[in-house]
Design a protein around this motif. Structure first.
Motif, PDB file in Angstrom:
ATOM      1  N   THR A   1       0.833  -1.212   0.000  1.00  0.00           N
ATOM      2  CA  THR A   1       0.000   0.000   0.000  1.00  0.00           C
ATOM      3  C   THR A   1       0.865   1.257   0.000  1.00  0.00           C
ATOM      4  O   THR A   1       0.509   2.265  -0.611  1.00  0.00           O
ATOM      5  N   ASP A   2       2.007   1.195   0.682  1.00  0.00           N
ATOM      6  CA  ASP A   2       2.921   2.343   0.674  1.00  0.00           C
ATOM      7  C   ASP A   2       3.342   2.680  -0.752  1.00  0.00           C
ATOM      8  O   ASP A   2       3.317   3.839  -1.180  1.00  0.00           O
ATOM      9  N   ARG A   3       3.763   1.659  -1.487  1.00  0.00           N
ATOM     10  CA  ARG A   3       4.203   1.851  -2.866  1.00  0.00           C
ATOM     11  C   ARG A   3       3.060   2.364  -3.732  1.00  0.00           C
ATOM     12  O   ARG A   3       3.262   3.230  -4.587  1.00  0.00           O
ATOM     13  N   MET A   4       1.856   1.852  -3.515  1.00  0.00           N
ATOM     14  CA  MET A   4       0.712   2.286  -4.311  1.00  0.00           C
ATOM     15  C   MET A   4       0.437   3.778  -4.116  1.00  0.00           C
ATOM     16  O   MET A   4       0.210   4.513  -5.080  1.00  0.00           O
ATOM     17  N   VAL A   5       0.455   4.213  -2.860  1.00  0.00           N
ATOM     18  CA  VAL A   5       0.163   5.620  -2.582  1.00  0.00           C
ATOM     19  C   VAL A   5       1.252   6.521  -3.152  1.00  0.00           C
ATOM     20  O   VAL A   5       0.969   7.530  -3.818  1.00  0.00           O
ATOM     21  N   ILE A   6       2.505   6.165  -2.923  1.00  0.00           N
ATOM     22  CA  ILE A   6       3.613   7.007  -3.378  1.00  0.00           C
ATOM     23  C   ILE A   6       3.713   7.018  -4.896  1.00  0.00           C
ATOM     24  O   ILE A   6       3.760   8.086  -5.534  1.00  0.00           O
ATOM     25  N   ASP A   7       3.748   5.834  -5.511  1.00  0.00           N
ATOM     26  CA  ASP A   7       3.878   5.778  -6.969  1.00  0.00           C
ATOM     27  C   ASP A   7       2.625   6.261  -7.669  1.00  0.00           C
ATOM     28  O   ASP A   7       2.698   6.847  -8.754  1.00  0.00           O
ATOM     29  N   GLY A   8       1.455   6.029  -7.050  1.00  0.00           N
ATOM     30  CA  GLY A   8       0.214   6.510  -7.643  1.00  0.00           C
ATOM     31  C   GLY A   8       0.172   8.024  -7.727  1.00  0.00           C
ATOM     32  O   GLY A   8      -0.222   8.596  -8.752  1.00  0.00           O
ATOM     33  N   LEU A   9       0.580   8.690  -6.665  1.00  0.00           N
ATOM     34  CA  LEU A   9       0.654  10.155  -6.699  1.00  0.00           C
ATOM     35  C   LEU A   9       1.668  10.623  -7.742  1.00  0.00           C
ATOM     36  O   LEU A   9       1.431  11.577  -8.496  1.00  0.00           O
ATOM     37  N   PHE A  10       2.812   9.935  -7.796  1.00  0.00           N
ATOM     38  CA  PHE A  10       3.872  10.313  -8.727  1.00  0.00           C
ATOM     39  C   PHE A  10       3.410  10.171 -10.181  1.00  0.00           C
ATOM     40  O   PHE A  10       3.725  11.011 -11.035  1.00  0.00           O
ATOM     41  N   ILE A  11       2.642   9.136 -10.475  1.00  0.00           N
ATOM     42  CA  ILE A  11       2.142   8.911 -11.838  1.00  0.00           C
ATOM     43  C   ILE A  11       1.362  10.113 -12.349  1.00  0.00           C
ATOM     44  O   ILE A  11       1.390  10.429 -13.542  1.00  0.00           O
ATOM     45  N   THR A  12       0.660  10.819 -11.443  1.00  0.00           N
ATOM     46  CA  THR A  12      -0.216  11.920 -11.862  1.00  0.00           C
ATOM     47  C   THR A  12       0.502  13.263 -11.910  1.00  0.00           C
ATOM     48  O   THR A  12      -0.109  14.273 -12.244  1.00  0.00           O
ATOM     49  N   LEU A  13       1.783  13.288 -11.597  1.00  0.00           N
ATOM     50  CA  LEU A  13       2.561  14.524 -11.672  1.00  0.00           C
ATOM     51  C   LEU A  13       2.757  14.903 -13.139  1.00  0.00           C
ATOM     52  O   LEU A  13       2.802  14.042 -14.016  1.00  0.00           O
ATOM     53  N   THR A  14       2.907  16.175 -13.429  1.00  0.00           N
ATOM     54  CA  THR A  14       3.007  16.655 -14.808  1.00  0.00           C
ATOM     55  C   THR A  14       4.159  15.999 -15.566  1.00  0.00           C
ATOM     56  O   THR A  14       5.270  15.874 -15.053  1.00  0.00           O
ATOM     57  N   ASN A  15       3.884  15.617 -16.805  1.00  0.00           N
ATOM     58  CA  ASN A  15       4.884  15.072 -17.733  1.00  0.00           C
ATOM     59  C   ASN A  15       5.546  13.796 -17.220  1.00  0.00           C
ATOM     60  O   ASN A  15       6.739  13.573 -17.439  1.00  0.00           O
ATOM     61  N   VAL A  16       4.779  12.949 -16.549  1.00  0.00           N
ATOM     62  CA  VAL A  16       5.315  11.672 -16.090  1.00  0.00           C
ATOM     63  C   VAL A  16       4.709  10.517 -16.885  1.00  0.00           C
ATOM     64  O   VAL A  16       5.434   9.741 -17.503  1.00  0.00           O
ATOM     65  N   ASN A  17       3.386  10.386 -16.862  1.00  0.00           N
ATOM     66  CA  ASN A  17       2.784   9.219 -17.491  1.00  0.00           C
ATOM     67  C   ASN A  17       1.573   9.619 -18.333  1.00  0.00           C
ATOM     68  O   ASN A  17       0.603  10.178 -17.816  1.00  0.00           O
ATOM     69  N   PHE A  18       1.650   9.329 -19.632  1.00  0.00           N
ATOM     70  CA  PHE A  18       0.567   9.602 -20.570  1.00  0.00           C
ATOM     71  C   PHE A  18      -0.064   8.305 -21.083  1.00  0.00           C
ATOM     72  O   PHE A  18      -0.849   8.323 -22.016  1.00  0.00           O
ATOM     73  N   ASP A  19       0.316   7.168 -20.497  1.00  0.00           N
ATOM     74  CA  ASP A  19      -0.096   5.862 -20.998  1.00  0.00           C
ATOM     75  C   ASP A  19      -1.386   5.418 -20.306  1.00  0.00           C
ATOM     76  O   ASP A  19      -1.374   4.970 -19.154  1.00  0.00           O
TER      77      ASP A  19
END
Length: 523
Positions: A57-75
């Motif tokens: 769950t730690d990884r999900m919360v941290i990486d999930g927030l990071f995925i939505t940061l600008t210019n990170v993930n468009f997939d």
């Protein structure tokens, strides 16, 4: 009803909001999928609040927030898959009921503004926490606060309560930057000053972009003695200062400038490029087949390097691609924005504070009259030449500290030295704002004054959410009269801006001449 709602970065349309398509290239369906992911992370945090969190769950919360940061993930497919994993985790935790979540973008203007400020700051901190975890480091208080912050975003608060939460979060981000500094220095050594060439040697090479030093270390290990040079790009430039990275002779230099120039600089590049984090832009067809992504970075149709369970990554496909492309047939002369061919980096707090007595003496003698911290994110919008012109006009008896990719506006300038110190000192990546804070606090202690009373002015440029969390940390430390540009964040309402100006004397930038006159008391 708008197709999308996104105002988290500096270049948002009309400095208001992107509602049809993102200026960054993000499509409405991608924006909405990212919002869906945030809502699921809020639900996950509501469930975990009653239970013990775990590594997953730690990884999900941290990486999930990071995925939505600008210019990170468009997939879209990867975002959907990640969101489904979060939903499954919620079910595994035993909660099968729908957990109500507040609409992030609806409500009273000031409340939406403050809610957004906290969320965007957390996205930035998640990037730093992600890098910590990749190196095996963690601050448990920081990790726990991600859960708390997401839950608080789902609550109603008064303006005063929101401001209190945001200032509390600023201190949490400071702890996260401190932990990442520890992770980097324990893993790769204390950075030392080094000169980095921007020219590219003939023969096979690989360009590595982003912030993840762990990825760079693995790449250097796997390319050793293979006749391949490795070049940093963008925020990876400060890697050259770390002893455990600079010892590799094939870490040959830095390719290009800041992130927003990649579509031009990567045109028909005869080498593969690895994006380890933001800032990925929509690709051009003339180099699409050379781009590799890893970590949470994604764009549909681009190659991806997976990590094994122990974090190891096999870069063999990238290495073979580099050998196949062969690189340039002749050495290439490439320069920075101002025509320079040498960049200097490695002035982290370890180096600067080791020379603190000499710096303090230079201030006391009048050799150094003022320090400017001119740093932050770069971007493509008009108005960013301000930072180049500002640095060019700083007096010869002043020092310019810099960090993050905003430095590419001026880091190839030769402004000379003061007492053996270069007038431009690159302190590192955006997360190395911790170095600047540590130096400022040490100088304040030496001169027995507050940071506000030092001959130090912060002139900041911002683009995305990592700049937001750094700004909130600086505000939480009570640092006043910072200059911010090229525009104020669109997500800050008029009321919130007034609070920041009245409380912290926050200054929107005007012109280099006018701001320098105000800072130095001229005219």
């Amino acid at each position: 009803m708008s197709d999308m709602f996104c105002f988290q970065c500096q270049q948002t349309a009309g400095n208001k909001c992107c509602v049809k398509v993102g200026v960054c290239g993000k499509q409405p369906d991608t924006a909405n999928l990212q919002d869906d992911l945030i809502y699921e992370l809020i639900r996950l945090s509501e469930v975990v609040s009653e239970k013990e969190s775990n590594t997953n769950t730690d990884r999900m919360v941290i990486d999930g927030l990071f995925i939505t940061l600008t210019n990170v993930n468009f997939d879209n497919s990867r975002i959907k898959n990640f969101t489904e994993e979060v939903r499954e985790e919620i079910k595994q935790l035993g909660n099968l009921n729908e957990i109500p979540v507040i609409d992030l973008w609806k409500g009273e203007t000031d409340i939406v503004s403050l809610r957004s400020t906290l969320l965007f700051g957390m996205k930035g901190t998640a990037a730093y926490a992600h890098h910590c975890k990749n190196l095996g480091f963690e601050d448990r208080e920081v990790t726990n606060w991600f859960y708390k912050g997401l839950r608080e975003i789902n609550r109603e608060h008064s303006i005063e309560e929101w401001l209190s939460l945001i200032m509390e979060f600023g201190q949490i981000n400071l702890k996260c930057m401190e932990k990442l500094d520890e992770a980097n220095t324990k893993s790769f050594g204390t950075p030392v000053p080094v000169k980095v060439n921007t020219d590219i040697k003939k023969g096979p090479f690989i360009v590595i972009s982003g912030h993840d030093l762990h990825d760079l270390k693995m790449l250097l290990e796997q390319t050793q003695d293979k006749g391949i040079n490795v070049y940093t790009h963008g925020e990876m430039l400060p890697a050259h200062g770390y002893p455990e990275l600079k010892k590799y002779s094939h870490l040959a230099g830095n390719f290009g400038t800041a992130w927003q120039s990649q579509q031009k600089e990567f045109e028909n590049i005869p080498a593969p490029v690895i994006f380890t984090t933001n800032c990925l832009m929509p690709y051009r067809d003339n180099y699409k087949d050379r781009i590799y992504n890893t970590n949470v970075v994604g764009y549909e149709g681009l190659k991806y390097i997976e990590a094994k369970e122990n974090g190891y990554k096999d870069f063999t496909p990238v290495i073979n691609h580099a050998l196949e492309l062969g690189g340039y047939k002749q050495d290439q002369s490439m320069s920075g924005i101002n025509g320079g061919h040498i960049l200097t980096t490695g002035f982290g707090h370890g180096t600067v504070l080791a020379n603190a007595p000499a710096i303090i003496d230079a201030v006391k003698s009048g050799a150094i009259k003022h320090f400017f911290l001119v740093g932050g994110c770069d971007g493509a919008n008009p108005g960013r030449n301000y930072y180049t012109d500002f640095v060019k006009q700083t007096p010869m008896d002043t020092i310019v500290l810099t960090l993050a990719c905003g430095k590419f506006r001026f880091n190839d300038l030769d402004l000379g030295e003061i007492g053996g110190f270069p007038r431009i000192m690159d302190m590192g990546q955006c997360n190395d704002a911790y170095s600047a804070i540590k130096v400022a606090l040490a100088l304040a202690d030496a001169f027995q004054c507050s940071v506000y009373e030092l001959p130090l002015t912060l002139v900041l440029s911002w683009y995305e959410q990592k700049a937001v969390c750094i700004l909130l940390t600086l505000l939480s430390l009570g640092i006043k009269r910072m200059y911010l540009g090229p525009t104020l964040p669109a997500f800050l309402s008029e009321t919130v801006v007034k609070v920041l100006i009245d409380t912290y004397d926050l200054q929107p930038i005007t012109s280099p001449e006018q701001d320098l006159d105000a800072i130095l008391g001229r005219g």
